[in-house]
Structure formats: structure tokens, C-alpha cells
Design a protein around this motif. Structure first.
Motif, PDB file in Angstrom:
ATOM      1  N   UNK A   1     -37.900 -75.926 -66.513  1.00 44.97           N
ATOM      2  CA  UNK A   1     -38.407 -76.793 -65.689  1.00 44.97           C
ATOM      3  C   UNK A   1     -38.830 -76.629 -64.392  1.00 44.97           C
ATOM      4  N   UNK A   2     -39.749 -76.819 -63.940  1.00 42.63           N
ATOM      5  CA  UNK A   2     -40.567 -76.735 -62.506  1.00 42.63           C
ATOM      6  C   UNK A   2     -40.240 -77.800 -61.556  1.00 42.63           C
ATOM      7  N   UNK A   3     -39.481 -77.262 -60.469  1.00 40.39           N
ATOM      8  CA  UNK A   3     -39.225 -78.333 -59.375  1.00 40.39           C
ATOM      9  C   UNK A   3     -39.933 -77.867 -57.970  1.00 40.39           C
ATOM     10  N   UNK A   4     -40.367 -78.898 -57.296  1.00 40.83           N
ATOM     11  CA  UNK A   4     -40.842 -78.361 -55.791  1.00 40.83           C
ATOM     12  C   UNK A   4     -39.755 -77.702 -55.146  1.00 40.83           C
ATOM     13  N   UNK A   5     -40.027 -76.750 -54.264  1.00 41.29           N
ATOM     14  CA  UNK A   5     -39.127 -76.302 -53.348  1.00 41.29           C
ATOM     15  C   UNK A   5     -39.713 -76.272 -51.769  1.00 41.29           C
TER      16      UNK A   5
ATOM     17  N   UNK B   1     -45.164 -79.423 -70.120  1.00 43.76           N
ATOM     18  CA  UNK B   1     -45.476 -80.813 -69.887  1.00 43.76           C
ATOM     19  C   UNK B   1     -46.580 -80.489 -69.070  1.00 43.76           C
ATOM     20  N   UNK B   2     -46.318 -79.615 -67.841  1.00 43.50           N
ATOM     21  CA  UNK B   2     -47.330 -79.400 -66.950  1.00 43.50           C
ATOM     22  C   UNK B   2     -48.608 -78.805 -67.553  1.00 43.50           C
ATOM     23  N   UNK B   3     -48.758 -78.254 -68.669  1.00 44.29           N
ATOM     24  CA  UNK B   3     -50.008 -77.370 -69.313  1.00 44.29           C
ATOM     25  C   UNK B   3     -50.497 -78.426 -69.915  1.00 44.29           C
ATOM     26  N   UNK B   4     -50.098 -79.683 -70.625  1.00 46.06           N
ATOM     27  CA  UNK B   4     -50.909 -80.893 -71.100  1.00 46.06           C
ATOM     28  C   UNK B   4     -51.570 -81.323 -70.144  1.00 46.06           C
ATOM     29  N   UNK B   5     -51.607 -81.136 -68.866  1.00 46.22           N
ATOM     30  CA  UNK B   5     -52.283 -81.801 -67.926  1.00 46.22           C
ATOM     31  C   UNK B   5     -53.505 -80.972 -67.543  1.00 46.22           C
ATOM     32  N   UNK B   6     -53.700 -79.725 -68.065  1.00 47.84           N
ATOM     33  CA  UNK B   6     -54.637 -78.963 -67.749  1.00 47.84           C
ATOM     34  C   UNK B   6     -55.404 -78.407 -69.045  1.00 47.84           C
ATOM     35  N   UNK B   7     -56.961 -78.225 -68.719  1.00 48.01           N
ATOM     36  CA  UNK B   7     -57.664 -77.665 -69.691  1.00 48.01           C
ATOM     37  C   UNK B   7     -57.759 -76.317 -69.581  1.00 48.01           C
TER      38      UNK B   7
ATOM     39  N   UNK C   1     -44.897 -83.369 -57.627  1.00 52.88           N
ATOM     40  CA  UNK C   1     -44.298 -83.887 -56.517  1.00 52.88           C
ATOM     41  C   UNK C   1     -43.695 -85.381 -57.187  1.00 52.88           C
ATOM     42  N   UNK C   2     -44.329 -85.928 -58.314  1.00 47.36           N
ATOM     43  CA  UNK C   2     -43.724 -86.945 -58.641  1.00 47.36           C
ATOM     44  C   UNK C   2     -42.314 -86.758 -59.650  1.00 47.36           C
ATOM     45  N   UNK C   3     -42.123 -85.304 -59.289  1.00 42.96           N
ATOM     46  CA  UNK C   3     -40.692 -85.457 -60.302  1.00 42.96           C
ATOM     47  C   UNK C   3     -41.060 -83.860 -61.136  1.00 42.96           C
ATOM     48  N   UNK C   4     -39.718 -83.152 -61.365  1.00 40.20           N
ATOM     49  CA  UNK C   4     -39.750 -82.034 -62.040  1.00 40.20           C
ATOM     50  C   UNK C   4     -40.268 -82.204 -63.467  1.00 40.20           C
ATOM     51  N   UNK C   5     -40.914 -81.001 -64.012  1.00 45.10           N
ATOM     52  CA  UNK C   5     -41.458 -80.929 -65.232  1.00 45.10           C
ATOM     53  C   UNK C   5     -41.120 -79.627 -66.290  1.00 45.10           C
TER      54      UNK C   5
ATOM     55  N   UNK D   1     -44.575 -67.720 -54.550  1.00 46.19           N
ATOM     56  CA  UNK D   1     -44.936 -68.005 -52.894  1.00 46.19           C
ATOM     57  C   UNK D   1     -43.766 -68.930 -52.491  1.00 46.19           C
ATOM     58  N   UNK D   2     -42.920 -69.497 -53.026  1.00 41.34           N
ATOM     59  CA  UNK D   2     -41.640 -70.290 -52.759  1.00 41.34           C
ATOM     60  C   UNK D   2     -41.793 -71.887 -52.707  1.00 41.34           C
ATOM     61  N   UNK D   3     -43.011 -72.406 -53.638  1.00 38.47           N
ATOM     62  CA  UNK D   3     -43.614 -73.547 -53.578  1.00 38.47           C
ATOM     63  C   UNK D   3     -42.593 -74.169 -54.629  1.00 38.47           C
ATOM     64  N   UNK D   4     -42.024 -73.640 -55.637  1.00 36.16           N
ATOM     65  CA  UNK D   4     -41.523 -74.275 -56.725  1.00 36.16           C
ATOM     66  C   UNK D   4     -40.378 -73.329 -56.945  1.00 36.16           C
ATOM     67  N   UNK D   5     -39.440 -73.819 -57.807  1.00 37.30           N
ATOM     68  CA  UNK D   5     -38.276 -72.988 -58.526  1.00 37.30           C
ATOM     69  C   UNK D   5     -38.571 -73.538 -60.101  1.00 37.30           C
ATOM     70  N   UNK D   6     -37.818 -72.459 -60.788  1.00 35.76           N
ATOM     71  CA  UNK D   6     -37.897 -72.882 -62.171  1.00 35.76           C
ATOM     72  C   UNK D   6     -36.434 -72.654 -62.860  1.00 35.76           C
ATOM     73  N   UNK D   7     -35.968 -73.671 -63.393  1.00 37.58           N
ATOM     74  CA  UNK D   7     -34.901 -73.809 -64.155  1.00 37.58           C
ATOM     75  C   UNK D   7     -34.605 -73.743 -65.574  1.00 37.58           C
ATOM     76  N   UNK D   8     -34.022 -73.098 -66.098  1.00 27.33           N
ATOM     77  CA  UNK D   8     -33.852 -73.099 -67.559  1.00 27.33           C
ATOM     78  C   UNK D   8     -32.890 -74.173 -67.918  1.00 27.33           C
ATOM     79  N   UNK D   9     -33.359 -75.051 -68.828  1.00 27.23           N
ATOM     80  CA  UNK D   9     -32.329 -75.996 -69.441  1.00 27.23           C
ATOM     81  C   UNK D   9     -32.665 -76.119 -70.743  1.00 27.23           C
ATOM     82  N   UNK D  10     -31.757 -75.694 -71.643  1.00 30.43           N
ATOM     83  CA  UNK D  10     -31.655 -75.457 -72.978  1.00 30.43           C
ATOM     84  C   UNK D  10     -33.008 -74.486 -73.042  1.00 30.43           C
ATOM     85  N   UNK D  11     -33.725 -74.899 -74.033  1.00 29.09           N
ATOM     86  CA  UNK D  11     -35.014 -74.046 -74.294  1.00 29.09           C
ATOM     87  C   UNK D  11     -36.067 -74.253 -73.441  1.00 29.09           C
ATOM     88  N   UNK D  12     -36.074 -75.331 -72.591  1.00 34.20           N
ATOM     89  CA  UNK D  12     -37.366 -75.613 -71.746  1.00 34.20           C
ATOM     90  C   UNK D  12     -37.026 -74.947 -70.563  1.00 34.20           C
TER      91      UNK D  12
END
Lengths: 112, 142
Positions: free
Chosen positions: A68-72, A33-39, A25-29, A55-66
Motif C-alpha cells: 500500500x502507498x500512502x501520502x507522507x 491499483x495505482x498501475x491500473x491508472x497508467x499506460x 490524495x484520494x486515499x491510499x492504494x 523523496x519522502x512524498x509517500x510511504x509504502x506499507x505491506x499489508x498481506x501480499x499487497x
């Protein structure tokens, strides 16, 4: 890894997935980056991400080798659809009850 | 977004009559749905209607009587899902009857959709959606 098909409430019923949505919600990651926040293991994070995407909550976009997850918006629309369905449902049922009671007064109750 | 559904209907009939239509299985079937309701706290019953494909709903409501105050209040759980008894949506239906000069005012409250934290989550996320999506779009386009 097999991704179970979950309904919208099961999807956001999980605390880890809720936290992911809050983070996004604070921005796409990126998934990293997301995994760094979880144990939890990276595959476990990926699985949650996949569930959110399915489930349609987020979309995933490939940018270069990364990745990115964004809310949907779709996942949230489903919940709104349920409530909107019930709202109309009750209105039509109550109108039916009204009709029934009106007929009852015609046939079963003496006139006032 | 609405957290609950509210409807109010007034009928020129005494509360006893309206109560009968809310608690008698045959009368309920006449205006609501086929059911095996009994006015007994803890009784588990079902309402059956047609499936709704767009909601992934099989047409069965799994209910349990929660509260009964004769001629005043009735509530039951109202759960449903995609099939095989799986529950995807949990909610509660509340009926309140109010005796009025001209008859009865019936209040319906359908509430408790999903878990409270889910709703808060939903409301929280819904706030500023457009702004947020715009931000994401800007980020991705940067």
C-alpha cells in the motif's frame, strides 16, 4: 532498477508522479491499483513509486501480499524549508543594507 | 503557504543612491553577497554564499538579469542547487524602487518558486493534510 536521487522539484515535476500523488490524495492504494491508472509497464510504475518514496512524498506499507502507498508529509516540508530560508535570508540582508546606508548618511552626506 | 516572499524597506536616501547599492557589484558585495553582477539585460552572473547542508544547497546562486528600468525596477533569475551547476530550485527576484517624500521605499519580491503547476500541486495537496492522513491511518487500521 537503479533509482536516481532527485530533488523535491524534480520529483513532482514529472506529470506521472504528480498524477500518482493526486490519486493517492484520494486515499491510499496498492501499487497494482495505482498501475491500473497508467499506460505504462509495471516496472515503470514501480520506479516512479520508489522515487516518490525516496523523496519522502509517500510511504509504502505491506499489508498481506499487497503493498500500500500512502501520502507522507516530508517531501512537502522541504519546499517549505526553502521558502522559509529565503524569507529570513532577505530580511537579514536588507537589514545589512539599511545599516550600510545609515552609516553612509553619517559620513558621506552633509547634515540636513 | 506563501507563494512569494515580500519585504519592504524605507531609506532616507534618494532612489539614485539605493539603485547604486542594488546595481554596483562592489556595493552589492558589501551587503548581499560576493558577485559578478553587471547591470546589463541578459548578463549571467553568480552570487556566492556558504552552503546550507539541510537544504542540499551548495552556496551558489545562478542568476541572469531579466529587466532593468533605471532607478525603478530590476529583476533577475535566482536559481540554485546541490552542486556542479545542477539546478534544483528556480525563482525570480524583483526589486522595485519608489520615490517618496523622505527618500526611497524599496520593495523586494522573491517569487516563482519551482513551476507554477508544482506550486498549485503543493497547495492542493497541503489542503486538508491532517484530515487526509487521519483517513489513511483509519484505513490502515481498519
Amino acid at each position: 532498477m537503479a533509482i536516481p536521487t532527485l530533488d523535491v522539484f524534480q520529483v513532482i515535476g514529472d506529470p506521472s508522479r504528480r498524477k500518482m500523488l493526486m490519486l493517492l490524495f484520494a486515499g491510499s492504494m496498492t501499487i497494482n491499483n495505482l498501475a491500473d491508472n497508467f499506460d505504462m509497464s509495471r516496472p515503470a510504475v514501480s520506479k516512479h513509486v520508489k522515487i516518490l518514496e525516496t523523496a519522502g512524498f509517500i510511504s509504502i506499507t505491506d499489508v498481506g501480499r499487497e503493498r500500500y502507498c500512502s501520502l507522507k508529509k516530508d517531501g512537502f516540508d522541504e519546499m517549505k524549508a526553502w521558502i522559509s530560508y529565503f524569507d529570513k535570508f532577505w530580511l537579514s540582508k536588507l537589514q545589512k543594507l539599511e545599516d550600510l546606508l545609515n552609516n553612509k548618511s553619517l559620513f558621506d552626506e552633509p547634515e540636513k | 503557504m506563501t507563494k512569494l516572499i515580500k519585504h519592504q524597506f524605507s531609506f532616507p536616501h534618494p532612489v539614485e543612491t539605493v539603485w547604486e547599492y542594488l546595481t554596483n557589484s562592489d556595493l552589492l558585495a558589501a551587503w548581499l553577497m560576493k558577485n559578478d553582477f553587471k547591470p546589463v539585460i541578459g548578463h549571467e552572473f553568480q552570487f556566492r554564499t556558504g552552503p546550507v547542508a539541510s537544504l542540499n544547497f551548495d552556496g551558489i546562486f545562478y542568476c541572469k538579469v531579466l529587466e532593468i528600468i533605471p532607478f525603478k525596477h530590476l529583476s533577475y533569475s535566482w536559481n540554485c542547487g546541490p552542486g556542479d551547476g545542477e539546478i534544483a530550485l528556480e525563482s525570480v527576484v524583483n526589486w522595485d524602487l519608489e520615490r517618496t517624500e523622505n527618500g526611497t521605499t524599496l520593495h523586494l519580491e522573491h517569487t516563482g518558486f519551482a513551476k507554477k503547476e508544482n506550486l498549485e500541486m503543493y497547495n492542493g495537496l497541503l489542503l486538508g493534510w491532517v484530515e487526509k492522513l487521519q483517513k489513511i491511518a483509519n484505513l490502515l487500521n481498519a
